[in-house]
Scaffold this motif. Structure first.
Motif, PDB file in Angstrom:
ATOM      1  N   ASP A   1      -8.204  10.305   9.596  1.00 37.70           N
ATOM      2  CA  ASP A   1      -7.394   9.080   9.381  1.00 37.70           C
ATOM      3  C   ASP A   1      -7.142   8.936   8.259  1.00 37.70           C
ATOM      4  O   ASP A   1      -8.365   8.350   8.005  1.00 37.70           O
ATOM      5  CB  ASP A   1      -8.099   7.909  10.791  1.00 37.70           C
ATOM      6  N   ALA A   2      -6.365   9.070   7.545  1.00 34.00           N
ATOM      7  CA  ALA A   2      -6.054   7.197   6.666  1.00 34.00           C
ATOM      8  C   ALA A   2      -6.668   6.302   6.379  1.00 34.00           C
ATOM      9  O   ALA A   2      -6.591   6.128   5.395  1.00 34.00           O
ATOM     10  CB  ALA A   2      -4.035   8.168   5.633  1.00 34.00           C
TER      11      ALA A   2
ATOM     12  N   PRO B   1     -10.992   7.821   5.872  1.00 32.15           N
ATOM     13  CA  PRO B   1     -11.374   8.467   5.557  1.00 32.15           C
ATOM     14  C   PRO B   1     -12.533   9.241   5.895  1.00 32.15           C
ATOM     15  O   PRO B   1     -12.760  10.356   5.061  1.00 32.15           O
ATOM     16  CB  PRO B   1      -9.961   9.045   4.356  1.00 32.15           C
TER      17      PRO B   1
ATOM     18  N   LEU C   1      -5.119  14.006   5.429  1.00 27.38           N
ATOM     19  CA  LEU C   1      -5.377  12.817   6.507  1.00 27.38           C
ATOM     20  C   LEU C   1      -4.078  12.680   6.886  1.00 27.38           C
ATOM     21  O   LEU C   1      -2.443  12.575   6.299  1.00 27.38           O
ATOM     22  CB  LEU C   1      -4.801  11.968   4.869  1.00 27.38           C
TER      23      LEU C   1
ATOM     24  N   LYS D   1      -0.296   8.187   7.925  1.00 28.72           N
ATOM     25  CA  LYS D   1      -0.280   7.455   6.257  1.00 28.72           C
ATOM     26  C   LYS D   1       1.131   6.435   6.545  1.00 28.72           C
ATOM     27  O   LYS D   1       0.868   5.676   6.248  1.00 28.72           O
ATOM     28  CB  LYS D   1       0.250   8.947   5.756  1.00 28.72           C
TER      29      LYS D   1
ATOM     30  N   THR E   1      -4.651   4.822  -0.350  1.00 28.44           N
ATOM     31  CA  THR E   1      -4.417   6.666   0.409  1.00 28.44           C
ATOM     32  C   THR E   1      -4.161   6.893  -1.020  1.00 28.44           C
ATOM     33  O   THR E   1      -4.880   8.467  -0.994  1.00 28.44           O
ATOM     34  CB  THR E   1      -3.558   6.999   1.232  1.00 28.44           C
TER      35      THR E   1
ATOM     36  N   TRP F   1      -7.884   7.315  -1.910  1.00 30.88           N
ATOM     37  CA  TRP F   1      -8.450   8.851  -1.428  1.00 30.88           C
ATOM     38  C   TRP F   1      -7.900  10.164  -1.766  1.00 30.88           C
ATOM     39  O   TRP F   1      -9.535  11.020  -2.125  1.00 30.88           O
ATOM     40  CB  TRP F   1      -8.524   8.056   0.389  1.00 30.88           C
TER      41      TRP F   1
ATOM     42  N   VAL G   1      -1.340  14.608   3.024  1.00 28.33           N
ATOM     43  CA  VAL G   1      -1.342  13.857   3.658  1.00 28.33           C
ATOM     44  C   VAL G   1       0.243  13.430   3.903  1.00 28.33           C
ATOM     45  O   VAL G   1       1.528  13.981   3.897  1.00 28.33           O
ATOM     46  CB  VAL G   1      -0.953  11.835   2.537  1.00 28.33           C
TER      47      VAL G   1
ATOM     48  N   THR H   1      -6.400  -0.205   4.978  1.00 30.77           N
ATOM     49  CA  THR H   1      -6.871   0.774   5.446  1.00 30.77           C
ATOM     50  C   THR H   1      -8.472   0.241   5.656  1.00 30.77           C
ATOM     51  O   THR H   1      -8.806  -0.737   4.942  1.00 30.77           O
ATOM     52  CB  THR H   1      -7.419   1.751   4.444  1.00 30.77           C
TER      53      THR H   1
END
Length: 279
Positions: A33-34, A37, A58, A61, A69, A72, A85, A275
């Motif tokens: 999961d974004a 992560p 990922l 998004k 993101t 990551w 993503v 996030t």
């Protein structure tokens, strides 16, 4: 994480099945999961994968913060992984997955060609903790309902072979967690994105963590969503409960119902893109 009980017997069985399949696949597609992560990385699975090539997808998004993101993606690429993503509802996931498969498999295909080995479809094991969107990805790229999709952890229960194209086959797996989180924070993050069943954790622990985050980082979204005014730790849940009409006889706020609504709003993106795992 002593306060969380969430590793049922079927997950231990699933890990054994996955480890058996790892021996016969070309690479692994790992869905995370974004929004989390690191917390949605299965360390036990990473150990089993070893040096086998990995494509990290990922998901969700649209629910994560774009700048985080990007950080990551760079971090995971620096570790030597291919990264994709996606927003399953909007992106051409099948096309993107096939393109990434060509990159992951390029070296092996060139080696097989030099040896005169007849080309065959690449076979990938697709894995992920519960509720990271793995089944939605499979259904999108297979152009049919190949995997059960439901917004709760632990729906996929058996291994399935899915033909994507003439060049790619997927082995689906159950969503598996692992016996112990590396930290309590990682467990909370998994709960905040819905990867742990509601019965597996004390909701007060999780929602209070999120409450403190919003009080420090984004009070404005609470004011807009719940019509809140000046608030602090003591008035936080009462104001949300009053706004939603969760009032018991006698005038007290239904705190459990209020907490559940607050958590559901977080998980479904009603309080904006967040996030939880940050670099």
């Amino acid at each position: 994480m002593s306060q969380v009980h969430w590793y049922p017997g079927h997950m231990a069985k699933a890990m054994r099945l996955i480890e058996e399949q790892l021996k016969v696949v070309d690479f692994v597609i790992e869905c995370r999961d974004a929004r989390a992560p690191m917390s949605t990385r299965n360390p036990a699975l990473s150990y089993s994968i070893g040096q086998k090539k990995r494509l990290i997808v990922l998901t969700k998004k649209d629910l994560a913060e774009p700048r985080e993101t990007e950080k990551w993606v760079k971090h995971l690429e620096d570790e030597g992984h291919e990264v994709l993503v996606v927003n399953v509802l909007q992106d051409d996931v099948k096309k993107l997955m096939v393109e990434k498969t060509d990159i992951v498999m390029a070296e092996k295909r060139q080696r097989d060609e030099r040896r005169g080995i007849r080309p065959r479809p690449a076979r990938a094991l697709i894995v992920g903790v519960p509720n990271v969107g793995k089944s939605s990805i499979i259904n999108k790229i297979a152009s049919r309902k190949a995997a059960g999709v439901e917004n709760r952890p632990g729906v996929t229960q058996a291994l399935k072979l899915i033909k994507v194209t003439e060049q790619l086959e997927l082995v689906d797996t159950p969503g598996v967690l692992w016996p112990k989180f590396e930290s309590e924070t990682m467990g909370i993050h998994c709960a905040l994105i819905g990867s742990i069943k509601e019965t597996g954790y004390p909701i007060e622990l999780v929602t209070n963590y999120a409450r403190d985050y919003f009080l420090q980082e984004n009070r404005e979204v609470l004011i807009e969503r719940y019509n809140m005014k000046d608030f602090d730790i003591m008035t936080f849940y009462p104001q949300i409960g009053i706004h939603r009409g969760y009032i018991k006889e006698g005038g007290d706020v239904e705190l459990d119902r209020t907490r559940s609504t607050f958590l559901s709003d977080i998980q479904n993106g009603k309080l904006g893109r967040i996030t939880w795992d940050r670099l």
